[in-house]
Design a protein around this motif. Sequence first.
Motif, PDB file in Angstrom:
ATOM      1  N   ASN A  51       0.784  -0.938   0.353  1.00  0.00           N
ATOM      2  CA  ASN A  51       0.112   0.205   0.279  1.00  0.00           C
ATOM      3  C   ASN A  51       0.867   1.416  -0.148  1.00  0.00           C
ATOM      4  O   ASN A  51       0.426   2.339  -0.780  1.00  0.00           O
ATOM      5  N   PHE A  60      -0.856   4.628  -1.216  1.00  0.00           N
ATOM      6  CA  PHE A  60      -2.123   4.292  -0.488  1.00  0.00           C
ATOM      7  C   PHE A  60      -2.029   4.869   0.619  1.00  0.00           C
ATOM      8  O   PHE A  60      -2.868   5.417   1.201  1.00  0.00           O
ATOM      9  N   GLU A  71      -1.466  13.492  -3.136  1.00  0.00           N
ATOM     10  CA  GLU A  71      -2.388  12.806  -3.627  1.00  0.00           C
ATOM     11  C   GLU A  71      -2.862  12.797  -4.932  1.00  0.00           C
ATOM     12  O   GLU A  71      -3.113  11.825  -5.817  1.00  0.00           O
ATOM     13  N   GLY A  72      -2.708  14.004  -5.591  1.00  0.00           N
ATOM     14  CA  GLY A  72      -2.728  14.348  -7.451  1.00  0.00           C
ATOM     15  C   GLY A  72      -1.511  13.764  -7.886  1.00  0.00           C
ATOM     16  O   GLY A  72      -1.623  13.154  -9.161  1.00  0.00           O
ATOM     17  N   LYS A  73      -0.899  14.223  -7.460  1.00  0.00           N
ATOM     18  CA  LYS A  73       0.506  13.672  -8.509  1.00  0.00           C
ATOM     19  C   LYS A  73       0.384  11.969  -8.605  1.00  0.00           C
ATOM     20  O   LYS A  73       0.837  11.520  -9.534  1.00  0.00           O
ATOM     21  N   ALA A 107      -1.767  10.234  -7.929  1.00  0.00           N
ATOM     22  CA  ALA A 107      -2.982   9.638  -8.623  1.00  0.00           C
ATOM     23  C   ALA A 107      -2.770   9.660 -10.421  1.00  0.00           C
ATOM     24  O   ALA A 107      -2.700   8.483 -10.798  1.00  0.00           O
ATOM     25  N   ASP A 108      -1.912  10.422 -11.089  1.00  0.00           N
ATOM     26  CA  ASP A 108      -1.820  10.444 -12.389  1.00  0.00           C
ATOM     27  C   ASP A 108      -0.480   9.527 -12.603  1.00  0.00           C
ATOM     28  O   ASP A 108      -0.161   9.222 -13.555  1.00  0.00           O
ATOM     29  N   ARG A 140      -0.122   6.830 -10.514  1.00  0.00           N
ATOM     30  CA  ARG A 140      -0.897   5.571 -10.689  1.00  0.00           C
ATOM     31  C   ARG A 140      -1.096   5.567 -12.364  1.00  0.00           C
ATOM     32  O   ARG A 140      -0.868   4.349 -12.853  1.00  0.00           O
ATOM     33  N   LEU A 141      -2.137   5.889 -12.741  1.00  0.00           N
ATOM     34  CA  LEU A 141      -2.301   5.750 -13.456  1.00  0.00           C
ATOM     35  C   LEU A 141      -1.811   5.820 -14.794  1.00  0.00           C
ATOM     36  O   LEU A 141      -1.744   4.299 -15.842  1.00  0.00           O
ATOM     37  N   PHE A 155      -3.445  -2.369 -11.273  1.00  0.00           N
ATOM     38  CA  PHE A 155      -3.522  -3.340 -10.068  1.00  0.00           C
ATOM     39  C   PHE A 155      -4.041  -4.291  -9.863  1.00  0.00           C
ATOM     40  O   PHE A 155      -4.901  -4.169 -11.111  1.00  0.00           O
ATOM     41  N   PHE A 182      -6.212  -7.007  -7.647  1.00  0.00           N
ATOM     42  CA  PHE A 182      -6.867  -7.124  -6.194  1.00  0.00           C
ATOM     43  C   PHE A 182      -7.176  -8.156  -5.553  1.00  0.00           C
ATOM     44  O   PHE A 182      -8.247  -8.963  -6.876  1.00  0.00           O
ATOM     45  N   GLN A 189     -12.052  -5.695  -6.788  1.00  0.00           N
ATOM     46  CA  GLN A 189     -12.295  -4.587  -7.071  1.00  0.00           C
ATOM     47  C   GLN A 189     -12.939  -3.924  -8.685  1.00  0.00           C
ATOM     48  O   GLN A 189     -12.238  -2.958  -9.244  1.00  0.00           O
ATOM     49  N   LEU A 190     -13.623  -4.408  -9.000  1.00  0.00           N
ATOM     50  CA  LEU A 190     -14.721  -3.772  -9.706  1.00  0.00           C
ATOM     51  C   LEU A 190     -15.681  -3.467  -9.922  1.00  0.00           C
ATOM     52  O   LEU A 190     -16.278  -3.330  -8.801  1.00  0.00           O
ATOM     53  N   PRO A 242     -10.085   2.991 -16.794  1.00  0.00           N
ATOM     54  CA  PRO A 242      -8.514   3.728 -16.910  1.00  0.00           C
ATOM     55  C   PRO A 242      -8.159   4.403 -17.872  1.00  0.00           C
ATOM     56  O   PRO A 242      -7.637   5.701 -17.903  1.00  0.00           O
TER      57      PRO A 242
END
Lengths: 229, 445
Positions: A53, A58, A78-80, A82-83, A85-86, A91, A93, A97-98, A111
């Motif tokens: 995590n 996370f 958090e925002g950076k 997120a970008d 990660r994308l 991932f 799980f 996690q659908l 995505p």
Amino acid sequence: MIEVRELSHAFEIGKKEKKTVIPVLVDVSFSVEKGEIVTIVGRSGSGKSTLLNIISGFIKPKHGEVWIHGEKVSDYNEGKFADFRLAYLGFIFQSFQLIPSMTAYQNVELPLILKGMTEKERQQKTEETLKRVGLIEYKDHYPSELSGGQQQRVSIARALVVNPPLILADEPTGSLDSETENELLQFIQELNRDLGITFLIITHDEKVAAIGHKTIEITDGRVMEGVLA
Amino acid sequence: MNLKDQFRFVRQNMKKNKTRLFMTILATAIGCTFLIVLASVGFGLHKSIIQDVMEDSLVTEIQVHGKEAGEGNFQGIKDEDIQHFREITGVKAVTRRQSLQQSPIFKTEDYTAQSEAVSAYFPEEVKAGFELSEGRLPEKENEVVVGSSFADGLSLEPKEGENAFNEDGSIKEEYAYKGELVGKTIEMEVIKMEDGKEIKKSIPLTITGVTKKPSKEWMQIRTVFISEDIFKEVEAFTGTPGGSPEQVEGASGDTGRIYDRVSLYAKDVEAVTGINDQLKDGNYMVYSIVNEMKQINMVFTILKIGLLFIGTIALIIASIGIYNTMTMAVTERAPDIGIMKAIGAHPKTIKRIFVLESSYIGLLGALFGTIVAYGISYAVNLALPLVLERVFEEAPPEGLMLSYIPWSLTLISVAICLTVTIFSGWRPAKRATQVDVLKAMRREV
């Protein structure tokens, strides 16, 4: 690909005077090379999920650094993250996690929508990826209409669709039967071999741990010396 | 994530709880309807009153009643003032009228009428909008134009013991004049007092035209518009300024021509204020409907703002519903938000989706609310005259409009509605961005 340096983390329980600090990770350092499958094993509560995590962004670590793809991601907001990660992370799980209100196609497409791709590009990539995981004929099915193995493959398709160089998996076979588990592990190895995707897999299953080029054992939040294979 | 996809996402999410969505949109629509209908009363009354004022007088007209030449010293308007008025920028026409200081008796065949006589300068009157319903303007000194109701004042001499008038003041059918006026010769009988005796003089005139009827049905114009030459002839006969039958004490004969009804007409409404100010600087006593309208507009602007404010309160109440709906939506969709964040959705994207959803609810509410408000406004305007007629047993004023919804009101209301709904969705949207990924995925939110 991944470099974890002197990572420490602790959870705080209780309020003010009654606050108790429970160390979860202590001075963890390791690295994962590009194209490797690395498995992290350990008993329940050993800190392996917390480690994943933190690498995923996370959880913010209390101490230490995490470098992915040459970027010091542990400093990201958090925002950076997120970008990041994308763009770089996929991932898988344990519980898939659908999004239940979306079809398999829509879940895989998500995505790409977040990336701002055109509908035409999305359609092509989504169908291509669903074909790769062998679920194109189930594209209009909702998660509740799919088996556990199929759901996990949708989840893998969602991770693959943006062509990430690194996939982080948290107990990917935890909800699957033995036969489906074998199929999935074979598929992960195939993706690693054919597409050069790096995998970091958290597991307590020996069979899963066995597919790793390298295995890291974590006990009481520490990397055990001498068990790196 | 582009806007089209965000909309698709929002619509997909909204379908999840249709009843709650319907109730929220309904509350917003009711709030919006209330806001528009309430404010439309202010707009309607404002429009009715302005229309009424505008019908009574021209907006571009500035009346000049005199000039203040020192403390308490008032002077009439003279030819040099008229010349000065013509030179003011933005002035289209300067009309000047002089009333005869007695009401002459006009006779044609056996019919007589007593009316006021006014001398007017027609070239400027025409520029100011003076119109005839029939005939032409005078060209010779003994030619006149009569008011549209002049014929209504002509009557035969009543027989002995009889009255020529009805109870309402109109002339009885058998005494009323029914013939044509244009081309008729009339005698204007003026008087002067000399040593206590009344001396009469009759001046023959020819009617060349009749003025256009005013827009107000109740307005009656019986004036006879004589030429300046005839006016001077009367003055010469009476030997008094303005043709007064007796010498007025304190009035001197050589003060020059003084006009008692002078009006300036501006080229457009925008020029009125400038001309007004220039006249006031020259110590002229002026009256313009624009000034009156400024005051009316101010009163109604305050009223409209007040009504909009009250209406907005209704929308704020409706926004509590939107806040509640959005908060519930965030709670219900927390696992989905967690998944989206985990795969790389930027917090701003999450926030935008929820703000867009509350805006969408606001927009739908505003749309339905506006349609219903237009319907109510139409129905009120249709039913109001009937209700007023029944209650007060007389016809309401023509053109009375209780409710009027201009485009500006619709736009203001939709803007208020959207602002209120966006604000009410803002906090839940912010909460959505703060959803903890791990807790959400574990269904702990």
